[in-house]
Design an enzyme around this catalytic site. Structure first.
Site, PDB file in Angstrom:
ATOM      1  N   PRO A 146      10.108 -15.551  -0.647  1.00  0.00           N
ATOM      2  CA  PRO A 146       8.971 -15.564   0.277  1.00  0.00           C
ATOM      3  C   PRO A 146       8.482 -14.166   0.612  1.00  0.00           C
ATOM      4  O   PRO A 146       9.215 -13.177   0.461  1.00  0.00           O
ATOM      5  CB  PRO A 146       9.532 -16.262   1.529  1.00  0.00           C
ATOM      6  N   GLU A 183       0.826  -1.202   0.000  1.00  0.00           N
ATOM      7  CA  GLU A 183       0.000   0.000   0.000  1.00  0.00           C
ATOM      8  C   GLU A 183       0.866   1.260   0.000  1.00  0.00           C
ATOM      9  O   GLU A 183       0.550   2.261  -0.657  1.00  0.00           O
ATOM     10  CB  GLU A 183      -0.929   0.007   1.215  1.00  0.00           C
TER      11      GLU A 183
END
Length: 434
Positions: A282, A70
């Site tokens: 990851p 974000e």
């Protein structure tokens, strides 16, 4: 409507009372997070609304994002605001440590950077009293009652960009007992810019005023290249040369549990393509270190990105345990498999970065609110994004791509072209709406 507003105010007052009463426990929880390394050891007072830098004179706009994705979506809008309104101060807050570690090095120097205040009355009051923003821009789904209601009470303009709400959150807020509260909160906004038509409908069903909903496009398409430092750039160039004669694919944003799927696919590919190198990135760096440690115990020759070691002739797994380099790493591989999408209750991750790098992009079937991005790109070109149901279909698709150069190139071109078409003019439209 008056009855609904009154009920919403009653619910908000109950929320305010509860968060005020629980403030001591919330502070204890903050201390526990600091002990666990989840919050900053020296800057934690910022979470209580206490500033660590002086406020500059002049009007101020506050941008808030919870995490790295974000935050990165907000940066192009922030840059455009700074360009168009150079006399306005910009404050950006984030919540997660990963966002802090990456963004603090790449935000423009004139941007004030802080951790966000907890949504307790005391923290929000302290924060707003000190910074006195003229406007607050919240990213995606940051709908906090105390923040929104206190801002509205103080006459502060509110905007929600790249607005989204998960299906689960939508179901919760739609319940008769909570609908008056969310309706009241949404009525305080001057602009809600949803990331898709589906999301816009959700906000309308939650009784957001229709006149404040405006579509600009998904800001995830315009995330900037944050670059890497000198050592990182040299390391990536070195890695590119080491992979020149290898067949490479990358599994990015992998969540716990998905590594078993990826490693199973890697084992199958090794039997058919001995020259294969699988890059595993990851979602969280610590998970990468855990994967590498486990593989080393099993006798695999694994390289960790943070160690900056050269690949050995028998190295076939490269594990990324760093942050902020994903876009550069996509440039090293013709194929990108986007994780967070292979296990139930997963919600997917941003596919546009891989598409912008010219990768053939694959994702699983559990993609949550990123489904709109997949559908948009597939409408422009069915070859742009490949969705697979699980391990077996992923294996089959990767083998097809590795053994058919023409097909692989077609998917890469389609992904890049779809991205280019969808990413144009989004920032300009967003700032214009504000």
């Amino acid at each position: 409507m008056a009855y609904s507003t009154k009920k919403g105010l009653l619910l908000y007052n109950a929320y305010r009372t509860i968060t005020y009463t629980l403030s001591p426990l919330i502070r204890l929880h903050l201390r526990w997070r600091i002990f666990q390394g989840l919050d900053h050891r020296s800057r934690w007072p910022e979470r209580l609304g206490r500033p660590s830098v002086p406020r500059r004179p002049g009007p101020l706009v506050w941008f808030h994002a919870v995490s790295l994705g974000e935050g990165m979506s907000a940066v192009p809008v922030i840059r455009e605001c700074v360009r168009k309104m150079p006399n306005v101060n910009v404050l950006m807050t984030i919540t997660t440590m990963s966002a802090f570690e990456v963004l603090r090095n790449w935000l423009p120097s004139e941007i004030i950077f802080q951790f966000s205040p907890l949504d307790t009355p005391g923290s929000i009051d302290s924060f707003l009293h000190y910074w006195k923003p003229k406007a607050i821009v919240l990213m995606e789904s940051e709908l906090w009652p105390n923040l929104i209601m206190h801002a509205s009470k103080n006459g502060i303009t509110l905007a929600l960009l790249n607005a989204r709400m998960s299906e689960k959150s939508f179901e919760i807020w739609s319940r008769p007992v909570l609908l008056p509260l969310i309706s009241l909160m949404l009525s305080k906004f001057s602009l809600i810019a949803p990331l898709s038509t589906e999301q816009g409908i959700r906000f309308q069903l939650l009784q957001a005023p229709p006149g404040i909903i405006s579509f600009s496009g998904d800001l995830k398409y315009v995330i900037e290249d944050f670059g890497v430092n000198g050592r990182g750039r040299k390391s990536i160039d070195d890695l590119r040369s080491q992979l020149t004669h290898k067949q490479v694919w990358m599994a990015s944003s992998i969540h716990r549990g998905e590594q078993e799927i990826i490693l199973g696919v890697h084992t199958t590919l090794m039997q058919l393509l001995p020259n294969i190198v699988t890059i595993i990135a990851p979602r969280h760096p610590q998970h990468g270190r855990e994967i590498a440690k486990k593989l080393e115990k099993e006798g695999h020759n694994v390289i960790l990105r943070s160690q900056h070691k050269k690949l050995k002739p028998d190295t076939n797994i490269y594990v990324v345990d760093t942050l902020g380099e994903l876009r550069h790493l996509y440039m090293l591989t013709p194929i990108a498999v986007i994780g967070g999408s292979f296990l139930p209750r997963s919600t997917g991750h941003n596919i546009s970065e891989a598409a912008s790098a010219g990768c053939a992009v694959l994702t699983g079937s559990h993609i949550g609110h990123f489904s709109h991005m997949v559908l948009e790109m597939q409408r422009l070109s069915p070859l742009s994004i490949l969705q697979v149901s699980g391990k077996i279909e992923l294996e089959k698709t990767l083998i097809q791509l590795f053994t058919n150069a023409t097909l692989l190139e077609a998917h890469r071109i389609a992904a890049k072209e779809a991205f280019s078409r969808l990413s144009s003019d989004i920032v300009t439209n967003t700032v214009h709406n504000e």
